[in-house]
Design a protein around this motif. Structure first.
Motif, PDB file in Angstrom:
ATOM      1  N   GLU A 504       3.304  63.738 -22.113  1.00  0.00           N
ATOM      2  CA  GLU A 504       1.989  63.854 -21.485  1.00  0.00           C
ATOM      3  C   GLU A 504       2.068  64.483 -20.096  1.00  0.00           C
ATOM      4  O   GLU A 504       1.320  65.416 -19.774  1.00  0.00           O
ATOM      5  N   ARG A 508       0.608  68.215 -19.093  1.00  0.00           N
ATOM      6  CA  ARG A 508      -0.372  68.433 -18.011  1.00  0.00           C
ATOM      7  C   ARG A 508       0.154  69.441 -16.991  1.00  0.00           C
ATOM      8  O   ARG A 508      -0.577  70.318 -16.526  1.00  0.00           O
ATOM      9  N   ILE A 536      -3.194  66.389 -25.883  1.00  0.00           N
ATOM     10  CA  ILE A 536      -2.798  65.445 -24.821  1.00  0.00           C
ATOM     11  C   ILE A 536      -3.145  65.951 -23.423  1.00  0.00           C
ATOM     12  O   ILE A 536      -3.064  65.212 -22.458  1.00  0.00           O
TER      13      ILE A 536
END
Length: 595
Positions: A504, A508, A536
């Motif tokens: 995750e 990002r 995600i």
């Protein structure tokens, strides 16, 4: 005539190439007029970066106490990526000069190279270099060598390769302390191939060390591994310029030219024997280099696919340690999947392609090989996320693990421990190699190390940390494939294999970087990171907007609304057919670890 075969091994920047220059000069092999710094480093890149990339062999004559000596010297690289060049050189020698910088002391590669020489059974002469510097601490360094390597510090020769202090004593040590070769000139021919290079006019030039027997021009030879037969057209030595010789006897180092057309026909570590009277068995072999970093090269703006293929083939002639095979990508078209020994090796190959072969390349993010265990128990090796089979058919994914030896100042232990833990490191041990320095051992996943671990290590240790690693094998971990979708389309060159716990944060970080790198289009571009069908992370690059209502002054509001609706329809249609241009920097964004 007495023969001494030896190589120079050391950590990067400890003065190997400068010492080789002094040896050439002191023995009279080259005159002061011919002398230039890093004489044996003949590649432009080696000179510019101040590093040795290829090992080079040279023969110099020397007379001591009325005895004539033939000294065969092999200068080796110091960087961890080129450790295989060192391994090749060690096979061809009976002795080694272990050079240590008097200001920096024992470093990670010093330890690795010393153990490699001990494993092969070489006699070592410890050499403490740079004793002319004001910050030199020769006695402390001699103690470190005793403590870490078990070498008697009192036997070390103290020199300055730059100024020539102690070079005469070093020559005496080479002649008196290193053993001569034990080969039998009358026995059947056995010669070890320890390097080769391609010459446009003569074909492949093979560097050999004759163990037993003799070689002569016109002789028919057989490569025992390849089972191919060739006829010798020329024999020679580098002294340091190439000179022809009428024969090479047991114990000598030289080169063979035998109309060999391709570098692939020569295997490093193979045994050369006589075709008519062959040796009973080949010499103990040498492990071929294993590619540990993979990335894709695609043709750049002004380069054709065929140009890139020809350039890679030409470069492969002089560097047999990288591999390439054709690859296709929806986003980038036709290219090649290339394998390298490490990141520095990859950088150098890319630079040589652009500089020597004049081609432009678009390079994807480097990856490491993985082992995939299928449900039926079969194991296959993959080197990119796009090759990963359907998750339902997988039992487990294994990633390569390394044992890292990190030498750092004692005050940086905490920072380095934190850095290794952030990269999923497993602590091994800590050993003091002096009052101010420690050697730390960690098990780390190679994927966490290949990009910027070394840079981060240098940052937290203010440049004093050094790293060496060796491969432990493949270990099963909870790994998943993460797809990056640009405008709803997965871009295979951006997909990667990550640890589930880090997916995750990593997703990002990549999406944020991509948003900065991909320029705005006339339509909205969504960027997504997904594991399977689960998204995600998401960012959106907003559309560039033309002010279509600029020409409306006053009048009914429905007129403005009609223009805006028309623009909206156009953007919708454009989004369906529009292509998103992805720049080179975006592929490198995948490398940013998700901190």
């Amino acid at each position: 005539m007495e023969i001494r075969n030896f190589c120079i091994i050391a950590h990067i920047d400890h003065g190997k190439s400068t010492l080789a220059d002094r040896i050439l000069e002191h023995s009279g092999a080259i005159t002061a007029r011919e002398m230039q710094a890093q004489f044996l480093d003949d590649m432009d890149l080696e000179r510019e970066r101040g590093i040795t990339i290829k090992a080079s062999a040279v023969t110099v004559p020397y007379t001591l106490d009325g005895v004539d000596y033939m000294l065969n010297l092999i200068d080796t690289p110091g960087h961890v990526d080129f450790h295989y060049e060192v391994a090749k050189a060690l096979q061809a020698c009976e002795g080694a000069l272990l050079v240590v910088d008097a200001t920096q002391g024992v470093q990670a590669q010093t330890v690795a190279n010393a153990y490699a020489a001990i494993d092969v059974g070489l006699d070592m002469i410890p050499v403490i270099n740079k004793i002319d510097l004001p910050s030199a601490r020769a006695d402390e360094v001699a103690e470190e060598m005793e403590q870490v390597l078990g070498i008697d510090g009192l036997t070390a020769v103290h020199i300055s390769a730059k100024t020539g202090i102690g070079i005469a004593e070093l020559f005496r040590a080479i002649c008196t302390r290193l053993p001569g070769p034990k080969g039998d000139p009358a026995a059947p021919l056995q010669a070890l191939i320890f390097d080769s290079k391609y010459d446009e006019y003569r074909g492949v030039v093979v560097y050999i060390r004759v163990i037993n027997g003799t070689l002569k021009p016109g002789q028919k030879i057989r490569m025992m591994g390849q089972a191919r037969i060739y006829q010798i057209t020329a024999l020679g030595k580098f002294a340091p310029r190439a000179i022809a010789v009428q024969g090479l006897a047991a114990g000598e180092v030289g080169f063979v030219v035998a109309n060999i057309k391709a570098l692939g026909d020569v295997t490093i570590g193979d045994t050369v024997t006589d075709a008519i009277n062959p040796a009973a068995a080949p010499l103990p072999g040498y492990r071929p280099p294993k590619q540990m970093v993979f990335c894709d090269f695609y043709p750049g703006p002004d380069t054709e696919y065929t140009q890139l293929r020809d350039a890679l083939e030409k470069l492969r002639l002089n560097d047999s340690s990288f591999t390439f095979e054709p690859e296709t990508s929806d986003a980038l078209g036709f290219g090649f999947r290339c394998g390298f020994l490490g990141l520095l090796h990859m950088e150098i190959v890319q630079e040589r392609l652009e500089r020597e072969q004049k081609v432009q390349v678009v390079q994807t993010a480097p990856t490491v090989p993985y082992e995939v265990v299928m449900n039926d128990g079969t194991v296959k090796t993959i080197d990119s996320a796009s090759e990963l089979p359907d998750p339902s058919k997988l039992k487990e994914i294994r990633e390569p693990m390394i044992r890292a030896s990190i030498i750092v100042p004692a005050e940086n232990i905490g920072d380095v421990t934190q850095l290794c833990q952030d990269r999923r490191g497993i602590f091994g041990k800590t050993e003091y190699i002096g009052p101010r320095r420690v050697i730390m051992e960690y098990q780390l996943p190679l994927a966490e190390v290949i990009f910027d671990f070394f840079d981060k290590l240098k940052t937290v240790t203010r440049g004093y940390g050094t790293l060496d690693y060796d491969l432990l094998g493949f270990h099963a971990e909870d790994l998943v494939k993460m797809d990056i979708l640009v405008n709803g389309e997965p871009v295979d060159a951006l997909s990667l294999i990550v640890h589930r716990a880090k997916a995750e944060s990593r997703g990002r970080a990549i999406i944020r970087r991509l948003k900065q790198e991909i320029s705005r289009h006339l339509f909205e571009v969504p960027l997504q990171a997904a594991i399977g069908s689960r998204v995600i992370a998401r960012e959106t690059i907003s559309a560039m907007r033309k002010n279509v209502t600029a020409k409306c002054y006053g009048g009914d509001v429905s007129r403005k609304r009609k223009l805006l609706e028309k623009q909206k329809e156009g953007k919708k249609r454009m989004k369906q057919v529009g292509r998103v241009e992805i720049p080179q920097e975006a592929f490198m964004a995948v490398l940013e670890p998700g901190e």
